[in-house]
Each structure stands twice: as structure tokens, then as C-alpha cells.
Design an enzyme around this catalytic site. Structure first.
Site, PDB file in Angstrom:
ATOM      1  N   TYR A   1      24.492  13.992  20.312  1.00 15.46           N
ATOM      2  CA  TYR A   1      24.017  14.460  21.606  1.00 15.46           C
ATOM      3  C   TYR A   1      23.956  15.978  21.615  1.00 15.46           C
ATOM      4  O   TYR A   1      24.856  16.667  21.143  1.00 15.46           O
ATOM      5  CB  TYR A   1      24.985  13.966  22.695  1.00 15.46           C
ATOM      6  CG  TYR A   1      24.598  14.383  24.079  1.00 15.46           C
ATOM      7  CD1 TYR A   1      23.610  13.712  24.766  1.00 15.46           C
ATOM      8  CD2 TYR A   1      25.232  15.461  24.689  1.00 15.46           C
ATOM      9  CE1 TYR A   1      23.257  14.100  26.051  1.00 15.46           C
ATOM     10  CE2 TYR A   1      24.881  15.852  25.970  1.00 15.46           C
ATOM     11  CZ  TYR A   1      23.892  15.169  26.635  1.00 15.46           C
ATOM     12  OH  TYR A   1      23.526  15.550  27.888  1.00 15.46           O
TER      13      TYR A   1
ATOM     14  N   GLU B   1       0.043   1.329  -0.837  1.00 15.58           N
ATOM     15  CA  GLU B   1       1.161   1.073  -1.750  1.00 15.58           C
ATOM     16  C   GLU B   1       0.747   0.177  -2.910  1.00 15.58           C
ATOM     17  O   GLU B   1       1.166   0.391  -4.052  1.00 15.58           O
ATOM     18  CB  GLU B   1       2.345   0.461  -0.998  1.00 15.58           C
ATOM     19  CG  GLU B   1       3.093   1.457  -0.142  1.00 15.58           C
ATOM     20  CD  GLU B   1       3.897   2.474  -0.938  1.00 15.58           C
ATOM     21  OE1 GLU B   1       4.096   2.295  -2.155  1.00 15.58           O
ATOM     22  OE2 GLU B   1       4.332   3.468  -0.337  1.00 15.58           O
TER      23      GLU B   1
ATOM     24  N   GLU C   1       6.003  -1.732 -14.913  1.00 13.14           N
ATOM     25  CA  GLU C   1       5.060  -2.732 -15.419  1.00 13.14           C
ATOM     26  C   GLU C   1       4.441  -3.460 -14.233  1.00 13.14           C
ATOM     27  O   GLU C   1       4.991  -3.470 -13.139  1.00 13.14           O
ATOM     28  CB  GLU C   1       5.771  -3.781 -16.283  1.00 13.14           C
ATOM     29  CG  GLU C   1       6.387  -3.257 -17.559  1.00 13.14           C
ATOM     30  CD  GLU C   1       7.114  -4.367 -18.320  1.00 13.14           C
ATOM     31  OE1 GLU C   1       6.572  -5.495 -18.414  1.00 13.14           O
ATOM     32  OE2 GLU C   1       8.224  -4.105 -18.808  1.00 13.14           O
TER      33      GLU C   1
ATOM     34  N   GLU D   1       0.971   1.437  -6.808  1.00 10.52           N
ATOM     35  CA  GLU D   1       1.861   0.770  -7.761  1.00 10.52           C
ATOM     36  C   GLU D   1       1.145  -0.062  -8.807  1.00 10.52           C
ATOM     37  O   GLU D   1       1.687  -0.282  -9.892  1.00 10.52           O
ATOM     38  CB  GLU D   1       2.867  -0.111  -7.010  1.00 10.52           C
ATOM     39  CG  GLU D   1       3.836   0.702  -6.186  1.00 10.52           C
ATOM     40  CD  GLU D   1       4.902  -0.134  -5.518  1.00 10.52           C
ATOM     41  OE1 GLU D   1       4.833  -1.381  -5.558  1.00 10.52           O
ATOM     42  OE2 GLU D   1       5.836   0.470  -4.950  1.00 10.52           O
TER      43      GLU D   1
ATOM     44  N   PRO E   1      14.193  -8.494   8.471  1.00 15.39           N
ATOM     45  CA  PRO E   1      15.222  -7.486   8.741  1.00 15.39           C
ATOM     46  C   PRO E   1      15.846  -7.030   7.427  1.00 15.39           C
ATOM     47  O   PRO E   1      15.660  -7.672   6.387  1.00 15.39           O
ATOM     48  CB  PRO E   1      16.247  -8.268   9.574  1.00 15.39           C
ATOM     49  CG  PRO E   1      16.140  -9.661   9.034  1.00 15.39           C
ATOM     50  CD  PRO E   1      14.679  -9.855   8.686  1.00 15.39           C
TER      51      PRO E   1
END
Length: 167
Positions: free
Chosen positions: A27, A87, A136, A91, A106
Site C-alpha cells: 500500500y 508463440e 527440438e 517455437e 489454473p
């Protein structure tokens, strides 16, 4: 992932703690407001072709050396579907089209994301070549899945291998 805030992101003053909304939060007494931590959101992409699933072998931790579905974080200014396409391209060097939302997961393991959005995709083009944080890239049958890491990848491939994943 531990989140720590020592200074206010607005004014730079040292934060204190205050009970707000049922919990102790960082805070700022000068700004008179709490600091909230947003969850890290990631996407995971399930791509099937010729009765095989696309997987990447992770080149970095967490999960280094194990296989997973292509995945990554959603940038703050990016739609989740766009992140999934990006992505997968980063990749695997494959261009894909997102077909369907499969699930929202989740955090349940050692991954870095708090919320994981899973999509199915179809390959539009490109050659499967490892890139970014993939060591790979491979296409795997239901009978020959490698050791997997991360709850969403394990769950989705398990459902797929039993014929229970609707793509």
C-alpha cells in the site's frame, strides 16, 4: 512466482502494508492506494496433423529436456489468440490458424503462468524447426508420446490419446 513490491509504481515512495479486500496488500500512503499484482497469462497450442500431435522439447527451465505443447506468455497489448499464433511460430517456425478454445487451466505445477488458455490450431505453412526456447520439434502419435511437462500439456495430450479431446 513470488511477487514483491517495495516502492510505489506511481510516485516511488516506499510501500507499507494494509489490510484491504480481505488480505494484506502492498500500500502507498502517499497515493492512498494498494498495489495489485496481475496474474501472468499464457497460451498453449494443440496442433494435430495426420493423427500426430505437435510437441516441442524445452531448451530452458522450467521443464528443460522434457516435451510440451508450444506455449508462451501473452503480452499486455496482445489478444490471447494472437499470442498463440506468435508463440507457435517462434517455437516451431510453423504458421497456424487458431480453430477453437479448448480449455482454461489454473496454475497446478511448476510453470510460471497463473492462467493458461488452451487452443487448437491448424498448420497453414512452414517447416517444423526448433526456435526460441525449443531444443527440438516433433510430431508424435498417441502410442509414442515422450515424457511431458506442465499440467495443460499432460492433460490435453492424455485426453487426445484416449480420443476424448474434441478438436
Amino acid at each position: 512466482m513470488t511477487r514483491i513490491a517495495n516502492y510505489c509504481p506511481v510516485c516511488g515512495r516506499r510501500l507499507t502494508s494494509k489490510h484491504l479486500s480481505g488480505r494484506l496488500r502492498p500500500y502507498c500512503p502517499d497515493c492512498d492506494r494498494p498495489v495489485y499484482f496481475d496474474p501472468k497469462v499464457a497460451v498453449v497450442v494443440f496442433t494435430e496433423r495426420d493423427d500426430r500431435v505437435l510437441l516441442i522439447k524445452r531448451a530452458v527451465d522450467p521443464g528443460k529436456g522434457k516435451w510440451a505443447l508450444p506455449a508462451g506468455f501473452v503480452d499486455h497489448d496482445e489478444a490471447p489468440e494472437a499470442a498463440a499464433v506468435r508463440e507457435t511460430l517462434e517455437e516451431t517456425r510453423l504458421r497456424v490458424r487458431i480453430d477453437k478454445l479448448l480449455a482454461v487451466f489454473p496454475k497446478r505445477d511448476g510453470g510460471l503462468a497463473d492462467i493458461i488458455i488452451a487452443y487448437s490450431a491448424q498448420v497453414l505453412g512452414g517447416d517444423a524447426i526448433a526456435g526460441d526456447d525449443a531444443a527440438e520439434v516433433g510430431w508424435f502419435t498417441r502410442e509414442r508420446l515422450p515424457p511431458l511437462v506442465f499440467y495443460p500439456s499432460i492433460t490435453l495430450t492424455r485426453l487426445w490419446s484416449r480420443g476424448e479431446l474434441e478438436l
